[in-house]
Design an enzyme around this catalytic site. Sequence first.
Site, short mmCIF file in Angstrom:
data_model
loop_
_atom_site.label_atom_id
_atom_site.label_comp_id
_atom_site.label_asym_id
_atom_site.label_seq_id
_atom_site.Cartn_x
_atom_site.Cartn_y
_atom_site.Cartn_z
N LYS A 98 0.84 -1.21 0.00
CA LYS A 98 0.00 0.00 0.00
C LYS A 98 0.87 1.26 0.00
O LYS A 98 0.71 2.12 -0.85
CB LYS A 98 -0.94 -0.01 1.22
N VAL A 99 1.79 1.36 0.96
CA VAL A 99 2.61 2.58 1.04
C VAL A 99 3.57 2.64 -0.15
O VAL A 99 3.69 3.68 -0.82
CB VAL A 99 3.40 2.64 2.38
N ARG A 117 10.35 -0.03 8.85
CA ARG A 117 10.72 -0.43 10.19
C ARG A 117 12.24 -0.40 10.32
O ARG A 117 12.96 -0.85 9.42
CB ARG A 117 10.23 -1.85 10.50
N GLU A 140 13.25 2.35 19.63
CA GLU A 140 12.59 3.66 19.59
C GLU A 140 12.17 4.09 20.99
O GLU A 140 11.49 3.33 21.67
CB GLU A 140 11.37 3.59 18.66
N HIS A 196 9.54 8.68 14.08
CA HIS A 196 8.43 7.80 13.70
C HIS A 196 7.14 8.62 13.49
O HIS A 196 6.13 8.44 14.18
CB HIS A 196 8.21 6.71 14.76
N LEU A 197 7.22 9.48 12.50
CA LEU A 197 6.10 10.40 12.24
C LEU A 197 5.29 10.03 11.01
O LEU A 197 4.38 10.76 10.63
CB LEU A 197 6.64 11.83 12.04
N ALA A 217 2.91 8.12 10.24
CA ALA A 217 1.44 8.06 10.31
C ALA A 217 0.85 9.29 10.98
O ALA A 217 -0.37 9.37 11.18
CB ALA A 217 1.03 6.81 11.08
N1 LIG Z 1 6.65 5.13 9.55
C1 LIG Z 1 5.36 4.98 9.75
O1 LIG Z 1 4.76 5.68 10.54
C2 LIG Z 1 4.63 3.95 8.97
C3 LIG Z 1 3.31 4.17 8.58
C4 LIG Z 1 2.64 3.18 7.85
C5 LIG Z 1 3.31 2.01 7.56
N2 LIG Z 1 4.57 1.81 8.01
C6 LIG Z 1 5.30 0.59 7.70
O2 LIG Z 1 5.46 0.51 6.31
C7 LIG Z 1 5.50 -0.84 5.90
C8 LIG Z 1 4.54 -1.05 4.72
O3 LIG Z 1 3.22 -0.77 5.10
P1 LIG Z 1 2.05 -1.08 4.06
O4 LIG Z 1 0.82 -0.54 4.64
O5 LIG Z 1 2.44 -0.67 2.70
O6 LIG Z 1 2.02 -2.66 4.15
P2 LIG Z 1 1.62 -3.65 2.99
O7 LIG Z 1 1.41 -4.96 3.64
O8 LIG Z 1 0.52 -3.09 2.17
O9 LIG Z 1 2.92 -3.73 2.08
C9 LIG Z 1 4.06 -4.42 2.43
C10 LIG Z 1 4.62 -5.04 1.17
O10 LIG Z 1 5.89 -5.59 1.47
C11 LIG Z 1 6.01 -6.75 0.69
N3 LIG Z 1 7.08 -7.60 1.17
C12 LIG Z 1 7.01 -8.58 2.10
N4 LIG Z 1 8.23 -9.15 2.22
C13 LIG Z 1 9.04 -8.53 1.35
C14 LIG Z 1 10.41 -8.67 1.02
N5 LIG Z 1 11.19 -9.60 1.61
N6 LIG Z 1 10.94 -7.86 0.08
C15 LIG Z 1 10.18 -6.93 -0.52
N7 LIG Z 1 8.87 -6.75 -0.25
C16 LIG Z 1 8.32 -7.52 0.68
C17 LIG Z 1 4.66 -7.37 0.74
O11 LIG Z 1 4.47 -8.27 -0.33
C18 LIG Z 1 3.76 -6.17 0.63
O12 LIG Z 1 3.37 -5.93 -0.70
C19 LIG Z 1 5.18 -1.65 7.14
O13 LIG Z 1 6.38 -2.06 7.74
C20 LIG Z 1 4.52 -0.66 8.05
O14 LIG Z 1 4.64 -1.01 9.38
C21 LIG Z 1 5.25 2.77 8.69
O1 LIG Z 2 2.91 0.64 11.17
C1 LIG Z 2 2.35 1.73 11.25
O2 LIG Z 2 1.13 1.87 11.07
C2 LIG Z 2 3.17 2.93 11.52
O3 LIG Z 2 4.44 2.59 11.88
C3 LIG Z 2 2.54 3.88 12.44
O4 LIG Z 2 2.82 3.60 13.76
P1 LIG Z 2 2.29 4.56 14.91
O5 LIG Z 2 0.83 4.34 14.97
O6 LIG Z 2 2.96 4.12 16.14
O7 LIG Z 2 2.61 5.94 14.52
#
Ligand SMILES: NC(=O)c1ccc[n+]([C@@H]2O[C@H](COP(=O)([O-])OP(=O)(O)OC[C@H]3O[C@@H](n4cnc5c(N)ncnc54)[C@H](O)[C@@H]3O)[C@@H](O)[C@H]2O)c1
Ligand SMILES: O=C(O)[C@H](O)COP(=O)(O)O
Length: 638
Positions: free
Chosen positions: A245-246, A326, A355, A374-375, A377
């Site tokens: 998704k992201v 992560r 963290e 970790h901003l 979201a």
């Molecule tokens: N920094 C933040 O605040 C924040 C916010 C939202 C999401 N995230 C993190 O971002 C990441 C992605 O979130 P998302 O919502 O897109 O999840 P998602 O499940 O939609 O996407 C993750 C993708 O990673 C792929 N994947 C799995 N193993 C893999 C590998 N070995 N190599 C390459 N791709 C691989 C999956 O197939 C999937 O398409 C997660 O770790 C989530 O925790 C962080």
């Molecule tokens: O995986 C997530 O959804 C993000 O890392 C957001 O985490 P937070 O809710 O602690 O900001």
Amino acid sequence: MASSSTTKFLFSSTFPTSKSSESSTTKASLFSFLRSTSTIPISQKLSHSHNSRHNSVSPIKNVLKTATESSETSFSKYPDVDLVSNESKPTILVSEKLGSAGIELLKGFGDVDCSYDLSPEQLCERISKCDALIVRSGTKVTREVFEAAKGRLKVVGRAGVGIDNVDLQAATEYGCLVVNAPTANTVAAAEHGIALLAAMARNRNATFYCNKRLMENGFPGKWQRNKYVGVSMVGKTLAVMGFGKVGSEVARRAKGLGMNVIAHDPYAPADRARAIGVELVSFEQAISTADFISLHMPLTPTTSKVFNDDTFAMMKKGVRIVNVARGGVIDEDALVRALDTGIVAQAALDVFTEEPPPTDSKLILHENVTVTPHLGASTKEAQEGVAIEIAEAVVGALKGELSATAVNAPMVPAEVLSELAPYVVLAEKLGRLAVQLVAGGSGIKSVKVTYRSARDPDDLDTRLLRAMITKGIIEPISSSFVNLVNADFTAKQKGLRISEERVVVDANPEYPVDSIQVQISNVDSKFASAVSENGEVSIEGKVKFGKPHLTCLGSFGVDVSLEGNLILCRQVDQPGMIGKVGNILGQENVNVSFMSVGRTVRRNKAIMAIGVDEEPNKDALKKIGEVPAVEEFVFLKL
Ligand SMILES: NC(=O)c1ccc[n+]([C@@H]2O[C@H](COP(=O)([O-])OP(=O)(O)OC[C@H]3O[C@@H](n4cnc5c(N)ncnc54)[C@H](O)[C@@H]3O)[C@@H](O)[C@H]2O)c1
Ligand SMILES: O=C(O)[C@H](O)COP(=O)(O)O
């Protein structure tokens, strides 16, 4: 009739918690419940009239129930909970800041305890008084937390995507559902990724520093324009690692900035990538050709430290890395080395292994590193969205509904659920019946389930049915509670092997299942007539007019509604038997609800299946056994 795909499963549990109660409901009430859940958001449902919440407990709801009936806060009460009365309200612990709309929604359903910054010890202490826990990424929901919950915790809601801070294995073993809010913060995270990309490319971090010095020392001599020359993004290659998704939203935006975007994701469909104009490539190709690398994969055992000395060595010298996924996907010490040698020119990091990171972390102090705490979201919009998404999921789970965002249980779409509902009831009844027909039921090792259906086997999702058969088999013979979350695990622990077969038959394709057959091999039966010619205890059932029916027992065809309790008799096929047994039951005031006789050969042996509303006392059962033509009989509780 073509027989088709056979799926085999090994399963297993050891919980001291006792069983959940199972009650049935009318098809109408179940279906109206399902309709309402799929169309009315919980926020609206909460404002419904008091009476509308007092439906009878749905069997579908029961698939997630876990707590003891005797427990004061028995989960089995929640679907009938009087939301106005404090007595039966569930307690929901929110351990990190959650958007106000979500909190309000939760308050409409239960007692909400917002206690932020609990130590691990405080969390363990408080959790035994809670039915649900809502966390963000800052709370570690460890095995100790599930242990300390003593079976009361029914659902953990992760207000966000990443569930690496929740011990999923422990949650599953304890039958605790984990749900997340996977969609509401996608755009916020993607925007933050792009912001970091641009900030890094134009030395935004250094510019801040420069600005501060400018303010301190005044402008003259500090206007260092040549020192902070950045790099352009247009025309550069960005490798998106993790095209979910992201990742795909980042790719879309980077395309808009004129970047050449490639992606690596072993599980992403190529057509989704093509639709955005992105080429999916191998891991090596992605990291060795990219000018910028943006990380968007989850933290799993496979992705842990996937960016390390070896993989940094494969990158183009001067590569720039963004991580909003992560911290754990990067070996942070290796990143410091790669920054020092110039392999990595710059890194922009929102997430860290620990963290907050230690204040003396070489990584965050590195002059070529831009950091945010970790901003990803953290936008107003994302936080409100996530809060509502998770509150709805948690309330739904507490009401026993299957969640669309379950992480450790099958996600079953509402329309599939509604179609399967009567078969779910049948599946559990067949499991209960089959195990009671086995002499010394705990010796069961191998169960075969055959689903007959007019539909293509691939169209039948049997996970729910399998879980309910497992529940039906295990609960009468052990103190384990079984629900959809832990059914597979429980069966495996008990050494119970469940194999499944889906067989296409000439039946009405309007219905997802024509019949379900449960066969238990290598066991003795309490009721010899339940043993098939192949030596297995074998029963088969169908749904008729929305109700579960037993239609076959061993080699005998019968037809009895599986409601209340059941008496099975084998007798000599002769006139007057129904009357004799019926009279005995009548004298003891036991009401017969259903009755069916099946035989293989006329005037030889016959099976009488009698559904009874009440449980006959010992005297009545003894008298039935004493009827001269009765050769064997068994009383079964459904
Ligand atoms: N920094 C933040 O605040 C924040 C916010 C939202 C999401 N995230 C993190 O971002 C990441 C992605 O979130 P998302 O919502 O897109 O999840 P998602 O499940 O939609 O996407 C993750 C993708 O990673 C792929 N994947 C799995 N193993 C893999 C590998 N070995 N190599 C390459 N791709 C691989 C999956 O197939 C999937 O398409 C997660 O770790 C989530 O925790 C962080
Ligand atoms: O995986 C997530 O959804 C993000 O890392 C957001 O985490 P937070 O809710 O602690 O900001």
